[in-house]
Design a protein around this motif. Structure first.
Motif: not given
Length: 327
Positions: A151, A188, A211, A215-216, A219, A222
């Motif tokens: 990340q 969001e 959500k 996101v996990r 993300e 996106k």
């Protein structure tokens, strides 16, 4: 005051040191003239001639030195210190990795770091070239010790990443994945606009859970609107679905292959330890640096092309003005 030793030696040997110093000064002046002449060398570009400028020379030298610095991070010493050479136990190995194994010690296979160094630099050069062509790179690593590293490096390079779970069809069925990404963006926006404050407690809790799950999983992709130009993978055994989808679509795969992995589906294998944090960070950092350098080279190329086009337009306008004046 005492004369320098070299002057005394030259006097004893009968050498005229004043003449020697004059000759050295003349030689230095000649060298300076040669350098000045080389700075005004004319090179042919696009049917026209233009002199090399100091700024363009510095830019080329800067790009070359940056590329050399990226490759310089992958040295034998750095690989040894990061523990890249440690493989798995001899009971857990893939026979296809035999050509990348140097020896066995205390029941553990050791990777041949000379091949790691060579193949690692080839992989870095490929990633840099892909980024220079304007392509995007997808970093994939869902094992716990690699998530944070993947990340960080992907965000530093401005690229996409998957660190929690690879959803089947992320590449081969990207249309469906795009719908899930759209749903995440919608949730969001609802949260930012305060729409959830008007909903019931149960509904808010359900939307919040939805959500969080999106996101996990999504993300890191996106903002991905199309397929990437390359996929960088940690642990090909764990990410075999990602590798299979990339192979099916013809997307090149760059991966760290440990002694228990199959290197055949990998286009740019980097033999090494895919479990140690320092090993993963060293190689992923080099990949991220390659992407950053490739992007910078592409930007400089676009700027140079725009400047050349503007210069041509100015020259064409000047030629038209001269033609009108003659008429």
């Amino acid at each position: 005051c005492a004369l320098p030793i070299f002057s005394l030696d030259m006097r004893r040997s009968g050498i005229n040191h004043h003449a020697l110093l004059d000759a050295e000064g003349a030689h230095a002046a000649r060298a300076a003239r040669l350098v000045a002449n080389w700075e005004t060398v004319v090179v042919k570009m696009g049917g026209r001639h233009r002199p090399k400028t100091a700024s363009s020379t510095r830019q080329r030298r800067g790009r070359a030195s940056q590329g050399e610095r990226i490759l310089a991070t992958l040295t034998m010493k750095a690989l040894l210190e990061a523990g890249v050479h440690f493989g798995h136990r001899t009971q857990r190995w893939n026979p296809k990795m035999a050509e990348y194994i140097y020896t066995e010690r205390n029941g553990i296979y050791l990777v041949d770091l000379q091949k790691t160094l060579r193949l690692g630099r080839e992989a870095v050069s490929f990633v840099q070239a892909a980024a220079a062509r304007g392509g995007h790179v997808l970093f994939v690593g869902t094992k716990p010790q690699a998530r944070e590293i993947i990340q960080e490096e992907a965000k530093r390079a401005g690229q996409f990443f998957v660190t929690h779970r690879w959803l089947g069809g992320m590449l081969t069925n990207f249309t469906t994945i795009s719908k899930s990404i759209g749903r995440l963006i919608q949730l969001e926006e609802m949260e930012e606009q305060g729409v959830m404050t008007d909903l019931g407690k149960r509904e808010v809790l359900s939307l919040t859970r939805e959500k969080g799950k999106l996101v996990r999983n999504l993300e890191g992709i996106k903002t991905m609107t199309g397929l990437p130009s390359a996929v960088v993978v940690i642990d090909t055994n764990l990410e075999k679905i990602a590798v299979a989808e990339a192979n099916k679509l013809g997307i090149p795969v760059v991966a760290i292959v440990d002694t228990n992995c199959d290197p055949d589906p990998i286009d740019y294998p980097v033999p090494g330890n895919d479990d140690a944090i320092r090993s993963v960070r060293l190689i992923m950092s080099a990949m991220a640096d390659a992407v950053i350098e490739g992007r910078a080279a592409a930007t400089e190329g676009e700027t140079a092309a725009a400047e050349a086009l503007a210069a041509e337009l100015r020259e064409a306008a000047a030629d038209d003005d001269d033609g009108d004046g003659e008429k």
